[in-house]
Design an enzyme around this catalytic site. Structure first.
Site, PDB file in Angstrom:
ATOM      1  N   LYS A   1     -40.369  60.986 -59.245  1.00 43.91           N
ATOM      2  CA  LYS A   1     -39.806  61.679 -58.083  1.00 43.91           C
ATOM      3  C   LYS A   1     -40.092  63.188 -58.171  1.00 43.91           C
ATOM      4  CE  LYS A   1     -35.436  62.507 -58.190  1.00 43.91           C
ATOM      5  NZ  LYS A   1     -33.989  62.573 -58.250  1.00 43.91           N
TER       6      LYS A   1
ATOM      7  N   LYS B   1     -30.311  61.601 -66.426  1.00 45.81           N
ATOM      8  CA  LYS B   1     -30.044  63.021 -66.733  1.00 45.81           C
ATOM      9  C   LYS B   1     -29.539  63.229 -68.153  1.00 45.81           C
ATOM     10  CE  LYS B   1     -29.601  65.200 -62.288  1.00 45.81           C
ATOM     11  NZ  LYS B   1     -28.774  65.949 -61.343  1.00 45.81           N
TER      12      LYS B   1
ATOM     13  N   LYS C   1     -36.395  69.157 -59.049  1.00 42.71           N
ATOM     14  CA  LYS C   1     -36.186  70.573 -59.340  1.00 42.71           C
ATOM     15  C   LYS C   1     -36.422  70.862 -60.820  1.00 42.71           C
ATOM     16  CE  LYS C   1     -32.307  70.807 -56.058  1.00 42.71           C
ATOM     17  NZ  LYS C   1     -30.893  70.469 -56.026  1.00 42.71           N
TER      18      LYS C   1
HETATM   19  P1  TYM Z   1     -29.696  67.050 -54.971  1.00 42.41           P
HETATM   20  O1  TYM Z   1     -29.240  68.458 -54.992  1.00 42.41           O
HETATM   21  O2  TYM Z   1     -30.367  66.503 -56.182  1.00 42.41           O
HETATM   22  O3  TYM Z   1     -30.686  66.817 -53.745  1.00 42.41           O
HETATM   23  C1  TYM Z   1     -30.325  67.223 -52.435  1.00 42.41           C
HETATM   24  C2  TYM Z   1     -30.827  66.208 -51.431  1.00 42.41           C
HETATM   25  O4  TYM Z   1     -32.248  66.085 -51.526  1.00 42.41           O
HETATM   26  C3  TYM Z   1     -32.599  64.714 -51.687  1.00 42.41           C
HETATM   27  N1  TYM Z   1     -33.786  64.625 -52.558  1.00 42.41           N
HETATM   28  C4  TYM Z   1     -34.928  64.035 -52.222  1.00 42.41           C
HETATM   29  N2  TYM Z   1     -35.299  63.386 -51.097  1.00 42.41           N
HETATM   30  C5  TYM Z   1     -36.553  62.882 -51.051  1.00 42.41           C
HETATM   31  N3  TYM Z   1     -37.444  63.012 -52.087  1.00 42.41           N
HETATM   32  C6  TYM Z   1     -37.103  63.645 -53.236  1.00 42.41           C
HETATM   33  N4  TYM Z   1     -37.978  63.772 -54.230  1.00 42.41           N
HETATM   34  C7  TYM Z   1     -35.790  64.197 -53.334  1.00 42.41           C
HETATM   35  N5  TYM Z   1     -35.132  64.876 -54.302  1.00 42.41           N
HETATM   36  C8  TYM Z   1     -33.907  65.142 -53.816  1.00 42.41           C
HETATM   37  C9  TYM Z   1     -31.388  64.070 -52.366  1.00 42.41           C
HETATM   38  O5  TYM Z   1     -31.372  62.678 -52.155  1.00 42.41           O
HETATM   39  C10 TYM Z   1     -30.255  64.787 -51.674  1.00 42.41           C
HETATM   40  O6  TYM Z   1     -29.982  64.189 -50.422  1.00 42.41           O
HETATM   41  N6  TYM Z   1     -25.549  64.360 -55.681  1.00 42.41           N
HETATM   42  C11 TYM Z   1     -26.331  65.093 -54.699  1.00 42.41           C
HETATM   43  C12 TYM Z   1     -25.556  66.225 -54.043  1.00 42.41           C
HETATM   44  C13 TYM Z   1     -24.233  65.856 -53.486  1.00 42.41           C
HETATM   45  C14 TYM Z   1     -24.007  65.147 -52.281  1.00 42.41           C
HETATM   46  C15 TYM Z   1     -22.599  65.087 -52.157  1.00 42.41           C
HETATM   47  C16 TYM Z   1     -24.852  64.580 -51.328  1.00 42.41           C
HETATM   48  C17 TYM Z   1     -23.024  66.170 -54.011  1.00 42.41           C
HETATM   49  N7  TYM Z   1     -22.052  65.705 -53.213  1.00 42.41           N
HETATM   50  C18 TYM Z   1     -21.995  64.412 -51.069  1.00 42.41           C
HETATM   51  C19 TYM Z   1     -24.253  63.936 -50.248  1.00 42.41           C
HETATM   52  C20 TYM Z   1     -22.856  63.869 -50.134  1.00 42.41           C
HETATM   53  C21 TYM Z   1     -27.538  65.678 -55.390  1.00 42.41           C
HETATM   54  O7  TYM Z   1     -27.562  65.845 -56.580  1.00 42.41           O
HETATM   55  O8  TYM Z   1     -28.500  66.083 -54.534  1.00 42.41           O
END
Ligand code: TYM
Length: 347
Positions: free
Chosen positions: A208, A116, A211
């Site tokens: 991947k 990032k 967003k």
């Molecule tokens: P974030 O917002 O990027 O993504 C949310 C969830 O979606 C999953 N994900 C995917 N799964 C499969 N294929 C993909 N291409 C893909 N892109 C995203 C992510 O693995 C995630 O589960 N750091 C985390 C948010 C967070 C969090 C937490 C998660 C903050 N605190 C505590 C669990 C527990 C994040 O940026 O997710």
């Protein structure tokens, strides 16, 4: 005394716009399943979102949109907890303590920061760097035991376990004095399950689905209508060969593997089953079938999200109620943390 731990699920999604099929299949559909077996807490992590600048109006809109997505996908906000992170101040307070537990060397290894921050890490926010400490705080503020996430969050979950372990070691004496025999924080388990733990870009099978990809054709957004979904699948990159009949035949064919994985996850079956039905078919046959399935499964979610988004008062009420219930769990845990660390608590 040994304090029995409730099996508790915690997870979160960032409100940074463009919620997509990867978020849905890798995380949100898993959230829904776990409701039958666990007490679940699902958070819209607005404080994580601002580690990269967000337009304030958009941030509020996107926070409501993730809330709407949870509910539209089937999360029951009355039986479980849905809330936005910034309404429960224990997350930020515990994150500070974890900033003092985690080591620089641990954070320096985080690949998501490197991805990032890009080439100019000097210009990245300090928050983006210490992001994993806040994520550990999100989970451990509730002493959660299970965390459903996509594959890309695995490293952050390992760090969360390291932080929990180090806290338990560093404060072992006062943890015992506080009445806990087996350590204070659990070592939470990542739940990375299903056929689509890493959904790839529709335009490049080595990247991947994300967003922030500038190409909207690279992803299926939860807000896409049937025509958009069909158009994006039609334009998805593939190779010239027919689909194989065995899983082994997908090796070295990332785009084919991705589309088959998406089909399996949407249909709720295995990759093997999909290949049983489509082995030997050309993409000209498989893509329309995938489109039809995606529209059938995603269409109602998108429509329900739209309906919920029109009812701002309802969404805000869900977040208010969820935040109050989240705080009721986190506050006594954090009181213990403060005592364990040695902070004086005035009566
Ligand atoms: P974030 O917002 O990027 O993504 C949310 C969830 O979606 C999953 N994900 C995917 N799964 C499969 N294929 C993909 N291409 C893909 N892109 C995203 C992510 O693995 C995630 O589960 N750091 C985390 C948010 C967070 C969090 C937490 C998660 C903050 N605190 C505590 C669990 C527990 C994040 O940026 O997710």
């Amino acid at each position: 005394m040994s304090i029995g731990l409730t099996q508790r699920v915690f997870s979160g999604v960032q409100p940074t716009g463009n919620l997509h099929l990867g978020n849905y299949l890798g995380a949100i559909t898993r959230f829904v399943e776990l409701q039958n077996t666990h007490e679940c807490i699902y958070c819209v992590v607005d404080m994580h979102a601002i580690t990269v600048w967000q337009d304030p109006v958009e941030l509020a809109r996107n926070t409501r949109e993730v809330t709407a997505a949870y509910i539209a996908a089937g999360v029951d906000a009355s039986k479980h907890i849905v809330f936005n992170q910034s309404q429960v101040s224990e997350h930020a307070e515990l994150a500070w303590i974890f900033n003092c537990v985690a080591r620089m060397g641990w954070l320096n290894r985080m690949t998501q920061f490197k991805d990032k921050a890009g080439k100019d890490a000097e210009k990245a926010s300090v928050g983006l760097y210490s992001y994993p400490d806040l994520m550990a705080a999100d989970i451990l503020a509730y002493r959660a035991t299970h965390v459903p996430v996509g594959e890309d969050q695995k490293q952050h979950l390992e760090l969360t376990r390291d932080i929990a372990q180090k806290f338990n070691n560093d404060f072992s004496k006062s943890i015992r004095q506080a009445g806990y025999d087996d350590g204070f924080f659990p070592l939470p388990e990542p739940l990375i399950t299903g056929a689509a733990t890493r959904v790839m870009s529709l335009k490049d099978g080595s990247k991947k689905m994300s967003k922030s990809d500038p190409s909207d054709l690279s992803r299926i957004n939860l807000s896409d209508g049937p025509d958009d979904i069909a158009r994006k699948i039609k334009k998805a990159r593939t190779d010239p060969d027919a689909l194989p009949s065995e899983e082994k035949g997908l090796e070295g064919r990332p785009e084919a593997a991705n589309l088959v994985g998406i089909y399996a996850a949407l249909a709720g079956c295995s990759i093997k089953d999909v290949l049983k039905d489509f082995g030997g078919s050309q993409f000209s046959t498989f893509k329309p079938a995938l489109s039809e399935l995606a529209v059938e499964k995603m269409g109602p979610v998108g429509l329900e999200m739209k309906r919920l988004m029109a009812d701002k008062a309802y969404i805000d009420e869900v977040l208010k109620d969820g935040s109050q219930r989240a705080r009721a769990i986190a506050a006594p845990i954090f009181e213990d943390v403060k005592r364990i660390v040695g902070f004086i608590r005035s009566k």
